[in-house]
Design a protein around this motif. Sequence first.
Motif, PDB file in Angstrom:
ATOM      1  N   PHE A   5       0.880  -1.176   0.000  1.00 12.60           N
ATOM      2  CA  PHE A   5       0.000   0.000   0.000  1.00 12.60           C
ATOM      3  C   PHE A   5       0.915   1.223   0.000  1.00 12.60           C
ATOM      4  CE2 PHE A   5      -2.721  -3.337   1.343  1.00 12.60           C
ATOM      5  CZ  PHE A   5      -4.037  -2.949   1.114  1.00 12.60           C
ATOM      6  N   LEU A   6       0.870   2.001  -1.088  1.00 16.99           N
ATOM      7  CA  LEU A   6       1.823   3.086  -1.295  1.00 16.99           C
ATOM      8  C   LEU A   6       1.123   4.437  -1.377  1.00 16.99           C
ATOM      9  CD1 LEU A   6       4.816   3.834  -1.913  1.00 16.99           C
ATOM     10  CD2 LEU A   6       4.236   3.609  -4.339  1.00 16.99           C
ATOM     11  N   GLY A   7       1.511   5.374  -0.511  1.00  8.94           N
ATOM     12  CA  GLY A   7       0.933   6.713  -0.502  1.00  8.94           C
ATOM     13  C   GLY A   7      -0.015   6.893   0.669  1.00  8.94           C
ATOM     14  N   ALA A  10      -3.550   5.348   0.219  1.00 12.42           N
ATOM     15  CA  ALA A  10      -3.453   3.895   0.299  1.00 12.42           C
ATOM     16  C   ALA A  10      -3.209   3.441   1.737  1.00 12.42           C
ATOM     17  CB  ALA A  10      -2.341   3.395  -0.619  1.00 12.42           C
ATOM     18  N   PRO A  33       5.605   7.965  -0.475  1.00 10.25           N
ATOM     19  CA  PRO A  33       6.136   7.253  -1.641  1.00 10.25           C
ATOM     20  C   PRO A  33       7.643   7.366  -1.779  1.00 10.25           C
ATOM     21  CG  PRO A  33       4.189   8.506  -2.236  1.00 10.25           C
ATOM     22  CD  PRO A  33       4.550   8.909  -0.838  1.00 10.25           C
ATOM     23  N   THR A  51      -2.338   1.744  -4.800  1.00 14.30           N
ATOM     24  CA  THR A  51      -1.832   3.114  -4.870  1.00 14.30           C
ATOM     25  C   THR A  51      -2.639   3.877  -5.922  1.00 14.30           C
ATOM     26  OG1 THR A  51       0.172   4.445  -5.153  1.00 14.30           O
ATOM     27  CG2 THR A  51      -0.097   2.561  -6.630  1.00 14.30           C
ATOM     28  N   ASN A  52      -2.395   5.160  -6.044  1.00 12.86           N
ATOM     29  CA  ASN A  52      -2.984   5.907  -7.164  1.00 12.86           C
ATOM     30  C   ASN A  52      -1.897   6.509  -8.053  1.00 12.86           C
ATOM     31  OD1 ASN A  52      -2.151   7.824  -5.289  1.00 12.86           O
ATOM     32  ND2 ASN A  52      -3.769   9.278  -5.835  1.00 12.86           N
ATOM     33  N   TRP A  54       2.268   5.484  -9.841  1.00 13.48           N
ATOM     34  CA  TRP A  54       3.471   4.666  -9.976  1.00 13.48           C
ATOM     35  C   TRP A  54       4.357   5.332 -11.015  1.00 13.48           C
ATOM     36  CZ3 TRP A  54       5.483   1.207  -6.911  1.00 13.48           C
ATOM     37  CH2 TRP A  54       6.574   0.445  -7.357  1.00 13.48           C
ATOM     38  N   SER A  69      -5.886   0.756  -7.959  1.00  7.90           N
ATOM     39  CA  SER A  69      -5.900   2.183  -7.654  1.00  7.90           C
ATOM     40  C   SER A  69      -6.865   2.464  -6.510  1.00  7.90           C
ATOM     41  CB  SER A  69      -6.310   2.986  -8.892  1.00  7.90           C
ATOM     42  OG  SER A  69      -6.408   4.369  -8.580  1.00  7.90           O
TER      43      SER A  69
END
Length: 325
Positions: A5-7, A10, A33, A51-52, A54, A69
């Motif tokens: 889970f990135l951000g 997320a 990130p 994430t939304n 990359w 996303s």
Amino acid sequence: MKALFLGNVAADTASGIRMELPPSLEVAILADPQALLCSPRAAAEADILVTNHWRAEYPPAPRVRLVQSVATGIELIDLAALPRGVAICNAFGHETAIAEYVVMVMLAWQHRLIEISGEFRERASWRTSWVESGAPHGEVRGSTLGIVGYGRVGREVARRAAPFGCRILAANRSARALEAGVERVFPLAALDRMLPECDTVALCTALGPETAGLIDARRLKLMKPTAFLINIARGQVIDEDAVYAALRDRTIGGAALDVWWQYPNAAEPVRRGSRHPFHELSNVIMTPHNSGWTAGMVRRRWDEVAENIGRFVRGEPLINVVATS
């Protein structure tokens, strides 16, 4: 199987859906990130990215087979930076909130709510009232609403606006069946024929090659001088310079802008949404890309994300697949 889970969004999602995820799924969370650059192993071991965005400069993620996303738009996901064959899925749940926002700002504009409330609060002014024979304000009933983009959000806007007695037109890239309360759906190529008829134009379209710069100086001049423009799509759907000039010079009546051309970043955490001083214009309602950001939307979106991750882990068909890398 591992999910990264990135951000910040997320990370919030991970906290909200932890109990809904398959027990066998390992979860890694990086709210910042940039931390990924110092933790390349998190990307290298991930089977799922939640994430939304990359970017090409991120460490390789060779095992990834699903990018889920946490938003509807995927324009911040660099597909070329992903392995081949990755499924990219988005999430919805925002239709109700955004449709309510569109109707809210239509009503606020026609009733001059912000202007009248501000004057009465600050100066006890009665000039807009019958008490001093003030000029009557407007109403939504009988006005024409044009919806550009007749997808999930556009259709929900039409459903919410119809009970207010609006005449409703729409324009869409692909053919759409008429629903109750909608008089006509124009092809997007015929947008120039729809705009002059509208008292309000609501932009609900996705951003793509056909819609980038869709509302330019020429099309703004096609609109009524009293027209009210609402943008809940993406800032880039409108020509930034042209719409500022049109609002400054009163080529159109006003606008409600919820999406912008520039956003905060690490270098500028406090940043205006445009190079132009829209905040100095009295005929603009401004919000910081939060028309859909309601508690109900967050819960619905979390549930969609959790469902899709569960489907992937179990080997079931995915929902909301919008692209493959």
